[in-house]
Design a protein around this motif. Structure first.
Motif, PDB file in Angstrom:
ATOM      1  N   LEU A   1       0.861  -1.188   0.000  1.00 24.52           N
ATOM      2  CA  LEU A   1       0.000   0.000   0.000  1.00 24.52           C
ATOM      3  C   LEU A   1       0.894   1.233   0.000  1.00 24.52           C
ATOM      4  CD1 LEU A   1      -2.692   1.520   0.331  1.00 24.52           C
ATOM      5  CD2 LEU A   1      -2.583   1.031   2.794  1.00 24.52           C
ATOM      6  N   LYS A   2       0.986   1.901  -1.158  1.00 31.90           N
ATOM      7  CA  LYS A   2       1.828   3.089  -1.276  1.00 31.90           C
ATOM      8  C   LYS A   2       1.018   4.326  -0.907  1.00 31.90           C
ATOM      9  CE  LYS A   2       5.189   1.347  -4.608  1.00 31.90           C
ATOM     10  NZ  LYS A   2       5.867   1.541  -5.923  1.00 31.90           N
ATOM     11  N   LEU A   3       1.546   5.100   0.043  1.00 28.96           N
ATOM     12  CA  LEU A   3       0.809   6.252   0.572  1.00 28.96           C
ATOM     13  C   LEU A   3       1.556   7.558   0.320  1.00 28.96           C
ATOM     14  CD1 LEU A   3      -0.316   4.790   4.019  1.00 28.96           C
ATOM     15  CD2 LEU A   3      -1.629   4.906   1.894  1.00 28.96           C
ATOM     16  N   PRO A   4       0.944   8.495  -0.429  1.00 31.75           N
ATOM     17  CA  PRO A   4       1.547   9.820  -0.634  1.00 31.75           C
ATOM     18  C   PRO A   4       1.416  10.667   0.629  1.00 31.75           C
ATOM     19  CG  PRO A   4      -0.606   9.715  -1.656  1.00 31.75           C
ATOM     20  CD  PRO A   4      -0.328   8.328  -1.134  1.00 31.75           C
ATOM     21  N   PRO A   5       2.000  11.877   0.651  1.00 31.33           N
ATOM     22  CA  PRO A   5       2.080  12.662   1.891  1.00 31.33           C
ATOM     23  C   PRO A   5       0.785  13.177   2.502  1.00 31.33           C
ATOM     24  CG  PRO A   5       3.721  13.385   0.306  1.00 31.33           C
ATOM     25  CD  PRO A   5       2.802  12.475  -0.428  1.00 31.33           C
ATOM     26  N   PRO A   6      -0.303  13.483   1.737  1.00 31.95           N
ATOM     27  CA  PRO A   6      -1.455  14.096   2.406  1.00 31.95           C
ATOM     28  C   PRO A   6      -1.929  13.323   3.627  1.00 31.95           C
ATOM     29  CG  PRO A   6      -1.749  14.198   0.042  1.00 31.95           C
ATOM     30  CD  PRO A   6      -0.523  13.357   0.281  1.00 31.95           C
TER      31      PRO A   6
ATOM     32  N   GLY B   1      -5.340   7.700   6.928  1.00 30.42           N
ATOM     33  CA  GLY B   1      -6.340   6.756   6.443  1.00 30.42           C
ATOM     34  C   GLY B   1      -5.719   5.423   6.073  1.00 30.42           C
ATOM     35  N   GLY B   2      -4.502   5.456   5.540  1.00 26.13           N
ATOM     36  CA  GLY B   2      -3.828   4.224   5.144  1.00 26.13           C
ATOM     37  C   GLY B   2      -3.556   3.294   6.309  1.00 26.13           C
ATOM     38  N   GLU B   3      -3.200   3.858   7.448  1.00 26.24           N
ATOM     39  CA  GLU B   3      -2.957   3.031   8.641  1.00 26.24           C
ATOM     40  C   GLU B   3      -4.229   2.288   9.043  1.00 26.24           C
ATOM     41  OE1 GLU B   3      -0.198   2.531  10.274  1.00 26.24           O
ATOM     42  OE2 GLU B   3       1.163   4.062   9.452  1.00 26.24           O
ATOM     43  N   ILE B   4      -5.357   2.984   8.973  1.00 22.29           N
ATOM     44  CA  ILE B   4      -6.640   2.382   9.367  1.00 22.29           C
ATOM     45  C   ILE B   4      -7.071   1.334   8.352  1.00 22.29           C
ATOM     46  CG2 ILE B   4      -9.070   2.871   9.854  1.00 22.29           C
ATOM     47  CD1 ILE B   4      -8.091   5.756  10.614  1.00 22.29           C
ATOM     48  N   VAL B   5      -6.957   1.669   7.064  1.00 23.27           N
ATOM     49  CA  VAL B   5      -7.333   0.721   6.011  1.00 23.27           C
ATOM     50  C   VAL B   5      -6.478  -0.530   6.084  1.00 23.27           C
ATOM     51  CG1 VAL B   5      -7.284   0.356   3.512  1.00 23.27           C
ATOM     52  CG2 VAL B   5      -8.310   2.437   4.446  1.00 23.27           C
ATOM     53  N   ALA B   6      -5.181  -0.376   6.318  1.00 23.31           N
ATOM     54  CA  ALA B   6      -4.295  -1.539   6.407  1.00 23.31           C
ATOM     55  C   ALA B   6      -4.709  -2.463   7.547  1.00 23.31           C
ATOM     56  CB  ALA B   6      -2.847  -1.087   6.581  1.00 23.31           C
ATOM     57  N   ALA B   7      -5.087  -1.875   8.676  1.00 27.97           N
ATOM     58  CA  ALA B   7      -5.532  -2.693   9.813  1.00 27.97           C
ATOM     59  C   ALA B   7      -6.831  -3.422   9.480  1.00 27.97           C
ATOM     60  CB  ALA B   7      -5.719  -1.802  11.042  1.00 27.97           C
ATOM     61  N   GLN B   8      -7.740  -2.759   8.779  1.00 27.13           N
ATOM     62  CA  GLN B   8      -9.007  -3.397   8.405  1.00 27.13           C
ATOM     63  C   GLN B   8      -8.786  -4.520   7.400  1.00 27.13           C
ATOM     64  OE1 GLN B   8     -11.385  -0.086   7.081  1.00 27.13           O
ATOM     65  NE2 GLN B   8     -11.858   0.602   9.158  1.00 27.13           N
ATOM     66  N   LEU B   9      -7.874  -4.323   6.450  1.00 27.17           N
ATOM     67  CA  LEU B   9      -7.562  -5.382   5.491  1.00 27.17           C
ATOM     68  C   LEU B   9      -6.897  -6.566   6.185  1.00 27.17           C
ATOM     69  CD1 LEU B   9      -6.183  -3.303   2.454  1.00 27.17           C
ATOM     70  CD2 LEU B   9      -8.436  -4.365   2.701  1.00 27.17           C
ATOM     71  N   ARG B  10      -6.050  -6.267   7.144  1.00 20.86           N
ATOM     72  CA  ARG B  10      -5.356  -7.333   7.877  1.00 20.86           C
ATOM     73  C   ARG B  10      -6.361  -8.204   8.620  1.00 20.86           C
ATOM     74  NH1 ARG B  10      -2.455  -4.189  10.881  1.00 20.86           N
ATOM     75  NH2 ARG B  10      -1.150  -3.623   9.087  1.00 20.86           N
ATOM     76  N   ALA B  11      -7.470  -7.604   9.065  1.00 19.10           N
ATOM     77  CA  ALA B  11      -8.480  -8.356   9.822  1.00 19.10           C
ATOM     78  C   ALA B  11      -9.187  -9.404   8.966  1.00 19.10           C
ATOM     79  CB  ALA B  11      -9.511  -7.384  10.409  1.00 19.10           C
TER      80      ALA B  11
ATOM     81  N   GLN C   1       1.522  -4.188   3.248  1.00 18.13           N
ATOM     82  CA  GLN C   1       2.713  -3.490   3.747  1.00 18.13           C
ATOM     83  C   GLN C   1       2.646  -2.024   3.334  1.00 18.13           C
ATOM     84  OE1 GLN C   1       6.367  -4.699   1.922  1.00 18.13           O
ATOM     85  NE2 GLN C   1       7.612  -3.203   3.038  1.00 18.13           N
ATOM     86  N   ILE C   2       2.707  -1.130   4.308  1.00 26.47           N
ATOM     87  CA  ILE C   2       2.625   0.306   4.027  1.00 26.47           C
ATOM     88  C   ILE C   2       3.972   0.820   3.552  1.00 26.47           C
ATOM     89  CG2 ILE C   2       2.353   2.574   5.090  1.00 26.47           C
ATOM     90  CD1 ILE C   2       0.171   1.409   6.821  1.00 26.47           C
ATOM     91  N   ILE C   3       3.949   1.550   2.433  1.00 26.83           N
ATOM     92  CA  ILE C   3       5.158   2.155   1.884  1.00 26.83           C
ATOM     93  C   ILE C   3       4.902   3.651   1.715  1.00 26.83           C
ATOM     94  CG2 ILE C   3       6.811   2.183  -0.024  1.00 26.83           C
ATOM     95  CD1 ILE C   3       6.010  -0.674  -0.662  1.00 26.83           C
ATOM     96  N   PRO C   4       5.372   4.494   2.646  1.00 25.46           N
ATOM     97  CA  PRO C   4       5.199   5.942   2.482  1.00 25.46           C
ATOM     98  C   PRO C   4       6.091   6.449   1.341  1.00 25.46           C
ATOM     99  CG  PRO C   4       5.710   5.345   4.762  1.00 25.46           C
ATOM    100  CD  PRO C   4       6.025   4.164   3.911  1.00 25.46           C
ATOM    101  N   ILE C   5       5.546   7.275   0.456  1.00 23.77           N
ATOM    102  CA  ILE C   5       6.333   7.852  -0.629  1.00 23.77           C
ATOM    103  C   ILE C   5       6.040   9.334  -0.739  1.00 23.77           C
ATOM    104  CG2 ILE C   5       6.545   5.709  -1.953  1.00 23.77           C
ATOM    105  CD1 ILE C   5       4.264   6.628  -3.709  1.00 23.77           C
ATOM    106  N   GLU C   6       6.975  10.064  -1.316  1.00 25.69           N
ATOM    107  CA  GLU C   6       6.788  11.503  -1.502  1.00 25.69           C
ATOM    108  C   GLU C   6       5.905  11.752  -2.729  1.00 25.69           C
ATOM    109  OE1 GLU C   6       7.661  13.813   0.742  1.00 25.69           O
ATOM    110  OE2 GLU C   6       8.193  11.998   1.866  1.00 25.69           O
TER     111      GLU C   6
END
Length: 500
Positions: free
Chosen positions: A354-359, A365-375, A381-386
């Motif tokens: 899951l690639k997440l841009p800066p906003p 939101g990505g942290e929450i979505v990742a936890a819900q998908l994990r359930a 895997q979260i990948i923060p990108i610029e």
């Protein structure tokens, strides 16, 4: 006599000193003519005809560049460089009458040749315009005289005047088009002054502007991606306005502070969990449907936006007349999500990225979505990108599995019909509906077609629809003229002024 003369002289000096003092006080309280605005993202460049980043238009739209038409704060189409136009009975020919005595910022005269050049350039096979479909209906453009241009369409297009108001359709000069990315030259009320990369962009009043004189003489756009830093900058007065404030958790603090206005409006920003439909396992509709049912939209909104957003189930904003509330079609149901995954051949789930841009909406939101998908068994895997990386890797390169982004362009449902778009979604039925919409002028018929198109997207689930991004505007209480809503991605400064 000596004492009397001395007294008169002293009184004159006192009166002069008082006058100087009063003048100084008056100047101190005179309306300001400069403004510093905060923005989350720095644009990759400043040419709106060659890039998809909303941050470009947020600086240059209606300020530096202008089109034949423009979008008003109400969302209406208004005249801009074209003062008026006529439409043929078959709705295929538009004759635009241009404002005279208009100049580009470099002193070159604006004429009909510039309109033909801009529209032909935007729709050319080698065009780098991010919204080439805006010009798809155009058959040819003819110059009648220096102040008149005729545009002939292949078929009637109910959106044509609206499309010409996008930032992607602004009129540029042949002489400066190639260098607009770094040194933009337009016809607007403000001229580009300088760009300190990583910090700010400064605009200055255009003294030769053809239209009404703006109240501001200088505008600075500062880039502040961190929510805490954005809050601090406003409180300290380092910026006087944040038209799209990135820290919803701080909104109550500003609402309680009389120094500020808090203006909550709407945007065209449909926020989605985008999925790469060409990459397994997201090429399987059941997997995509499972993803949609795994997400609790309300939890994402509460956690990432502190409740300040509206759940959506399609790619039209809730304020659109054709919007259909399809949120229950893909409602939160983790057990159904697990069932669909098992039917798709993934009873134990799978791993993805899951690639997440800066906003903030994306990162939080990505942290929450990742936890819900994990359930439900999807290990993302979260990948923060610029931002520049997101544009290069995800939007252009299509190198991603999942990402979260808000699409802020107006009337952009047709992106799902584009063969080369980063979703990699291909539906002949959906594409046919979009073609019908573009060739239909009747509003009621168009809305019916829009509704059918939304139902197809809900069924195919090419992306997971999350929420409509709100416009959280916070600015100095003495500032007037900034937009409440975002009918288009813009910080139009033409009517902005300070009150005493």
């Amino acid at each position: 006599m000596i004492f009397r003369t001395f007294a008169i002289s002293a009184r004159k000096h006192m009166l002069l000193a008082l006058a100087v003092l009063l003048l100084s006080v008056a100047n101190a309280f005179a309306a300001r003519s400069d403004l510093t605005l905060g923005m989350v993202l720095e644009p990759p460049h400043l040419d709106p005809t060659a890039g998809a980043a909303a941050a470009i238009d947020e600086i240059v739209y209606a300020n530096i560049f202008e089109g034949l038409t423009r979008i008003a704060p109400s969302g209406e189409v208004k005249p801009a460089l074209a003062e008026r136009w006529e439409i043929s009975p078959d709705q295929k020919t538009y004759v635009f009458h241009l404002h005279r005595h208009v100049k580009f910022h470099d002193g070159a005269a604006f004429e009909a040749d510039d309109v033909k050049f801009s529209l032909d350039r935007a729709r050319a096979p080698d065009s780098t315009n991010a919204q080439k479909t805006l010009f798809a209906a155009i058959d040819h453009v003819d110059v009648i005289d220096p102040a008149t241009v005729e545009v002939t369409l292949k078929y009637p297009s109910g959106d044509f005047l609206y499309n010409m108001a996008w930032g992607d359709a602004v009129i540029v000069s042949r002489a400066s088009a190639a260098t607009n990315r770094e040194k933009p030259v337009g016809t607007g009320p403000f001229k580009f002054q300088n760009w300190a990369k990583g910090s700010q962009i400064v605009l200055a009043e255009n003294p030769d502007y053809w239209g009404g004189k703006p109240a501001l003489e200088k505008a600075t756009f500062r880039f502040i991606p961190d929510p805490a830093a954005a809050t601090t900058a406003l409180l300290a007065g380092d910026v006087q306005a944040f038209p799209s404030f990135p820290a919803p958790e701080a909104v109550p603090q500003f609402q309680a502070d009389p120094r500020f206005q808090v203006v909550i409006g709407t945007t065209e920003g449909e926020t989605i969990l985008a999925e790469n439909n060409a990459r397994p396992p997201f090429d399987n509709p059941k997997v995509r449907q499972a993803v949609a049912h795994a997400i609790d939209r309300r939890a994402v909104i509460d956690g990432a936006m502190f409740g300040l957003a509206t759940p959506i189930g399609s790619f039209l904003p809730p304020h659109h007349p054709a919007y259909v509330d399809l949120t229950d079609e893909r409602k939160y149901d983790p057990e159904l999500a697990k069932k669909l995954l098992a039917e798709a051949g993934f009873p134990d789930g799978f791993r993805t990225t899951l690639k997440l841009p800066p906003p903030v909406y994306a990162r939080r939101g990505g942290e929450i979505v990742a936890a819900q998908l994990r359930a439900v068994g999807i290990d993302a895997q979260i990948i923060p990108i610029e931002w520049a990386q997101w544009l290069d890797q995800v939007f252009k390169g299509k190198d991603y599995d999942l990402t979260i982004i808000a699409h802020t362009e107006p009337n952009d449902l047709n992106i799902f019909a584009r063969d080369d778009y980063y979703f990699n979604y291909h539906s002949p039925a959906f594409k046919a509906l979009i073609a019908q919409i573009e060739a239909t002028s009747d509003a009621a018929e168009r809305n019916e077609l829009y509704q059918r198109a939304q139902e197809i997207l809900s069924s195919d689930a090419p992306v997971a629809f999350l929420f409509q991004l709100p416009k959280l505007g916070i600015w100095d209480a003495k500032l007037q003229g900034l937009w409440k809503n975002y009918p288009i991605q813009a910080n139009d400064l033409t009517a902005v002024k300070w009150t005493e």
